[in-house]
Design a protein around this motif. Sequence first.
Motif, PDB file in Angstrom:
ATOM      1  N   GLY A  15      -3.017  -2.241  24.827  1.00  0.00           N
ATOM      2  CA  GLY A  15      -2.608  -0.637  25.522  1.00  0.00           C
ATOM      3  C   GLY A  15      -1.273   0.026  25.453  1.00  0.00           C
ATOM      4  N   ASN A  16      -0.506  -0.672  24.501  1.00  0.00           N
ATOM      5  CA  ASN A  16       0.564  -0.069  24.476  1.00  0.00           C
ATOM      6  C   ASN A  16       0.940   0.539  23.152  1.00  0.00           C
ATOM      7  N   LEU A  17       1.282   1.734  22.626  1.00  0.00           N
ATOM      8  CA  LEU A  17       1.551   2.354  21.095  1.00  0.00           C
ATOM      9  C   LEU A  17       3.237   2.623  21.459  1.00  0.00           C
ATOM     10  N   TYR A  18       3.134   2.200  19.985  1.00  0.00           N
ATOM     11  CA  TYR A  18       4.724   2.270  19.594  1.00  0.00           C
ATOM     12  C   TYR A  18       4.834   3.598  18.438  1.00  0.00           C
ATOM     13  N   SER A  19       5.223   4.657  18.847  1.00  0.00           N
ATOM     14  CA  SER A  19       5.351   5.812  17.830  1.00  0.00           C
ATOM     15  C   SER A  19       6.925   6.615  17.593  1.00  0.00           C
ATOM     16  N   ILE A  20       6.629   6.991  16.117  1.00  0.00           N
ATOM     17  CA  ILE A  20       7.842   7.015  15.574  1.00  0.00           C
ATOM     18  C   ILE A  20       7.655   8.805  15.802  1.00  0.00           C
ATOM     19  N   ALA A  22       1.005  -1.572   0.154  1.00  0.00           N
ATOM     20  CA  ALA A  22       0.613   0.285   0.104  1.00  0.00           C
ATOM     21  C   ALA A  22       0.907   1.113  -0.103  1.00  0.00           C
ATOM     22  N   PHE A  23       2.002   1.069   0.949  1.00  0.00           N
ATOM     23  CA  PHE A  23       2.812   2.013   1.089  1.00  0.00           C
ATOM     24  C   PHE A  23       3.953   2.367   1.598  1.00  0.00           C
ATOM     25  N   SER A  24       4.350   3.099   1.923  1.00  0.00           N
ATOM     26  CA  SER A  24       6.243   2.526   2.107  1.00  0.00           C
ATOM     27  C   SER A  24       6.650   4.012   2.702  1.00  0.00           C
ATOM     28  N   LEU A  25       7.436   4.010   3.422  1.00  0.00           N
ATOM     29  CA  LEU A  25       8.090   4.812   4.404  1.00  0.00           C
ATOM     30  C   LEU A  25       8.946   5.087   4.211  1.00  0.00           C
ATOM     31  N   PHE A  26      10.590   6.503   4.377  1.00  0.00           N
ATOM     32  CA  PHE A  26      11.310   7.063   4.223  1.00  0.00           C
ATOM     33  C   PHE A  26      12.008   7.846   5.235  1.00  0.00           C
ATOM     34  N   ASP A  27      13.243   8.108   4.858  1.00  0.00           N
ATOM     35  CA  ASP A  27      13.306   9.720   6.458  1.00  0.00           C
ATOM     36  C   ASP A  27      13.681  10.566   6.418  1.00  0.00           C
ATOM     37  N   THR A  28      14.419  11.244   6.207  1.00  0.00           N
ATOM     38  CA  THR A  28      14.857  12.382   5.891  1.00  0.00           C
ATOM     39  C   THR A  28      15.511  12.357   4.836  1.00  0.00           C
ATOM     40  N   HIS A  29      16.468  11.094   4.499  1.00  0.00           N
ATOM     41  CA  HIS A  29      17.831  10.961   4.014  1.00  0.00           C
ATOM     42  C   HIS A  29      16.908  10.465   2.841  1.00  0.00           C
ATOM     43  N   GLY A  30      15.776   9.911   2.671  1.00  0.00           N
ATOM     44  CA  GLY A  30      15.948   8.969   1.675  1.00  0.00           C
ATOM     45  C   GLY A  30      16.149   7.507   2.034  1.00  0.00           C
ATOM     46  N   TYR A  31      16.244   6.974   2.744  1.00  0.00           N
ATOM     47  CA  TYR A  31      16.031   5.717   2.898  1.00  0.00           C
ATOM     48  C   TYR A  31      14.727   5.292   4.232  1.00  0.00           C
ATOM     49  N   PRO A  32      15.233   3.899   3.702  1.00  0.00           N
ATOM     50  CA  PRO A  32      14.020   3.173   3.699  1.00  0.00           C
ATOM     51  C   PRO A  32      13.790   3.126   5.973  1.00  0.00           C
ATOM     52  N   ALA A  33      12.833   3.290   5.992  1.00  0.00           N
ATOM     53  CA  ALA A  33      12.265   3.591   7.730  1.00  0.00           C
ATOM     54  C   ALA A  33      11.820   2.377   8.147  1.00  0.00           C
ATOM     55  N   GLU A  34      11.844   2.596   9.293  1.00  0.00           N
ATOM     56  CA  GLU A  34      11.204   1.630  10.341  1.00  0.00           C
ATOM     57  C   GLU A  34       9.913   1.657  10.623  1.00  0.00           C
ATOM     58  N   ASN A  35       8.952   0.768   9.963  1.00  0.00           N
ATOM     59  CA  ASN A  35       7.530   0.474   9.934  1.00  0.00           C
ATOM     60  C   ASN A  35       7.041   0.355  11.608  1.00  0.00           C
ATOM     61  N   PRO A  36       6.128   1.288  12.142  1.00  0.00           N
ATOM     62  CA  PRO A  36       6.183   1.382  13.306  1.00  0.00           C
ATOM     63  C   PRO A  36       5.286  -0.365  13.614  1.00  0.00           C
ATOM     64  N   VAL A  37       4.707  -0.864  12.458  1.00  0.00           N
ATOM     65  CA  VAL A  37       3.549  -1.969  13.167  1.00  0.00           C
ATOM     66  C   VAL A  37       4.512  -3.119  12.807  1.00  0.00           C
ATOM     67  N   GLN A  86       4.219  11.809   0.647  1.00  0.00           N
ATOM     68  CA  GLN A  86       3.728  13.132   1.291  1.00  0.00           C
ATOM     69  C   GLN A  86       5.156  13.321   2.736  1.00  0.00           C
ATOM     70  N   PRO A  87       5.505  13.919   3.163  1.00  0.00           N
ATOM     71  CA  PRO A  87       6.578  14.435   3.016  1.00  0.00           C
ATOM     72  C   PRO A  87       6.615  14.221   4.706  1.00  0.00           C
ATOM     73  N   SER A  88       5.632  14.709   5.617  1.00  0.00           N
ATOM     74  CA  SER A  88       5.619  14.974   6.664  1.00  0.00           C
ATOM     75  C   SER A  88       4.594  14.671   7.794  1.00  0.00           C
ATOM     76  N   ILE A  89       4.895  12.595   7.639  1.00  0.00           N
ATOM     77  CA  ILE A  89       3.912  12.247   8.536  1.00  0.00           C
ATOM     78  C   ILE A  89       4.857  11.759   9.539  1.00  0.00           C
ATOM     79  N   LEU A  90       4.027  11.279  11.245  1.00  0.00           N
ATOM     80  CA  LEU A  90       4.070  10.895  12.624  1.00  0.00           C
ATOM     81  C   LEU A  90       3.605   9.478  12.202  1.00  0.00           C
ATOM     82  N   ALA A  91       4.198   8.821  12.690  1.00  0.00           N
ATOM     83  CA  ALA A  91       3.543   7.759  12.656  1.00  0.00           C
ATOM     84  C   ALA A  91       3.252   6.245  13.861  1.00  0.00           C
ATOM     85  N   ALA A  92       2.467   5.776  14.405  1.00  0.00           N
ATOM     86  CA  ALA A  92       2.425   5.313  15.448  1.00  0.00           C
ATOM     87  C   ALA A  92       1.878   3.983  15.145  1.00  0.00           C
ATOM     88  N   ALA A  93       1.848   3.449  15.798  1.00  0.00           N
ATOM     89  CA  ALA A  93       1.160   1.792  15.764  1.00  0.00           C
ATOM     90  C   ALA A  93       0.510   1.148  17.067  1.00  0.00           C
TER      91      ALA A  93
END
Length: 593
Positions: free
Chosen positions: A309-314, A283-298, A327-334
Motif C-alpha cells: 500500500g505504500n508508494l515510493y516516488s521520485i 530493459a532501460f536505465s534512468l539518469f538525472d538531469t546531469h547525465g549521472y545514473p539515477a536511483e531506480n525506485p524499485v 525520453q528526457p522528462s520521466i517521473l517514476a514511482a514504485a
Amino acid sequence: MIPHIFRQALRAKSGEWKWILSRGRIIERDQEGHPVRSVGTHLDITEARRATEILNRRNELLTSLSAALQTFISDSGSNQAFQNILRSFVEFSRSEAGLLCEIKRDPSGEIKPDQELAYVFERVETSSGPRVEADELRRIAGTFRELPFHLKEAQADTRLAPDECPLVKSLLALPVSRGDELLGMVLLANRPGGYTGEIPHEARLLLNTFGTMISKRHAVQQRNAARAELAEQKEQLAVTLASIGEAVIALDCSKRILFMNPSAERLTGLSLDEARSMPLAEAFSLFDTHGYPAENPVEKVHQTGMPHGNLYSIEHPLELRSHGLSQPSILAAAAPMRGADGTLTGFVLVLRDVGNELRADSAKRDFVSCVSHELRTPLTSIQGFVATILGDAEMPAELRTEFLAIIQEQAKRLGILVEDILEISKVESGRLRLTKEPVDLSTIVQTCVREMAPEAARKQLALKMEISSPFPTMTGDRSKLLSVVSNLLSNAIKFTPAQGRIKVSLDARQDELILEVSDTGYGIPPEDIPRVFEKFYRVERPDLQIPGAGLGLAIVQNIVLMHSGRVEVDSEVGSGTTFRVFLPLTEPADRLR
C-alpha cells in the motif's frame, strides 16, 4: 418316484398372500393339469422371497447409480446424470412418474420449489391409460410445506385438490439433503398399491447420492461464477491498463518483467513479448538531469522492505534511455506487491512522461511574461504621455494632438491584445460559435486591406491586392473570417522590413476559395514551421523586438478548421513567407459549429 419341488402362492385366511415351497408328490390335478392336492412337506418362503426381491432391486439400483455417477463425473453439470438416477428411483419404487427439483426456503421458512431448476421428469410405461404429466407434478411440488409428504389415496386426501391433479392416485415427496441443508425434493407418483414405509428407508442411498450431486453442482456453478467474475475483472483491468497514459510495468521478486501495458511499450521501445522475463536493468536505465545514473525506485522499495500500500516516488524528472531511445522528462514511482500473508510477490513500476506538461508550463510562463511585457509597453507609453499633457497646461495644440494620437494608438494595441486573449480562451473552452450567413470573402479582404494600408505605408511597404471576379459567396461567420484576414495581414506587416512587399490574393477554384497572403519578410526557420500555429509560440529572433503574444496564428487555424478548411505555410529565411487558407464553397450548414 421322484418327488416334485414347486413354488405356489396361496391366500391365507387373513387374506394375505403367502409364497409356499412344496416338496412331495401330486395326488390330484385340475382339468388344465395344474396341481390341486399334493402330499409332502410345505415351507413358507414369503419373507425369503421378499428379501431376495429387495436384494435384486438394490443390485439394480447400485448398477444404475454407478452409471449415473460416471456420467456426472465426466460432466459435472450433466442433466443426463440426474435423469438416469431419477429413472432408477422411479423404477426402484415402481412408480409411474417422478420429478426432481431444487428447493429453497423463503424468509418465513416455507418450502419454495425452484421451478426453473426442475431438472428431469421420467414417466414409466405401466399401463395404456392416461398418465400423470410433468406439469401436474410441478404444480403439486409447490403445495408442500414440510417434507417428507405421503398421500396413500390422493383423491380422498383433503390436502390435495383433486380437480387440479385428477391423474394422481398416490404420492410420496422425499427431501434431498446434504447434512442439515435442504437442497431439493424427489416427488414420486402412482405406485401400484400405494407407498409403504419401506420406500424412504430403502431410498436413502439414492437420496444421499442426489444430495451429493446437487451440492457438487452448486459448487461447480459457484466456481464457474467466480471464474467468470475473475475473467471480467481481468478484462476490465486489461482495458484500464491499456487506456491509461502512464506506463505500468509489473515485475517478479527477482525484478524480471512480467507485464507491460501499451504505454510502457511505447516509452521503452520494447514489446511485451520482447521484454517478458527480461531483467529490468537490461530493459532501460534512468539518469538525472546531469547525465549521472539515477536511483531506480524499485531498488529503493526492495531495500527498505516497504509494506503493501505504500508508494515510493521520485519527484524530479529523469531521463529514460532504452535501446537507442531517450525520453528526457520521466517521473517514476514504485510499490511492492504482497500476498495476503504479507509475503513479497513482486513490484509495480509506474513511469509518466511529463514532457508535454513541462512544455505547457513553460509556455504558460512565456505567455505571462510576454503578455506582461505587451501590456506594460503601451501602458507605460500611455501613462507617460498623459502625465506630460497634464503637467503642461500651455502645451501647444499641435503637440497635444500628436501625443493624443499616440495614446489612441497604444490603447488600440491594448484592445487588440485583450481581444486575442479572449478569443483563444473561447476556442479552448468550446464556447466559440459561428454565426452562419452568406459571406462575400472578397469584400472582407478589401475591407482589411483598406484599413491596414496606412500602417503598411508608415513602414514603407508595398501592399498589393488581387481578386478574381466575379467572386462567389460562401457560408460562414463574417466577423471570424475578418479576424483570419486581419491576423494574417497584420503578421505580414509586422514581420516585413521597410521597402518590402506584401501581396493579398483571393481566387476560386472548383469547390473552394483560396486566400493567399505572401510577404518578402524575415521568413520562418524550417524547424519552427510545425509549431507556428501553437498558442503563445513565437519564433526566436534575438536581433528583433517585434510586439505580439503568439496568439494570432492559433486563432487563424482554429477559425479555419471550424469552417472545415485548412491552412498551409511556405517560408524561407530571408526571402519571405506565404500563408494559404483553403475554405470550401459548399460547406454543409450542419458542420458549422
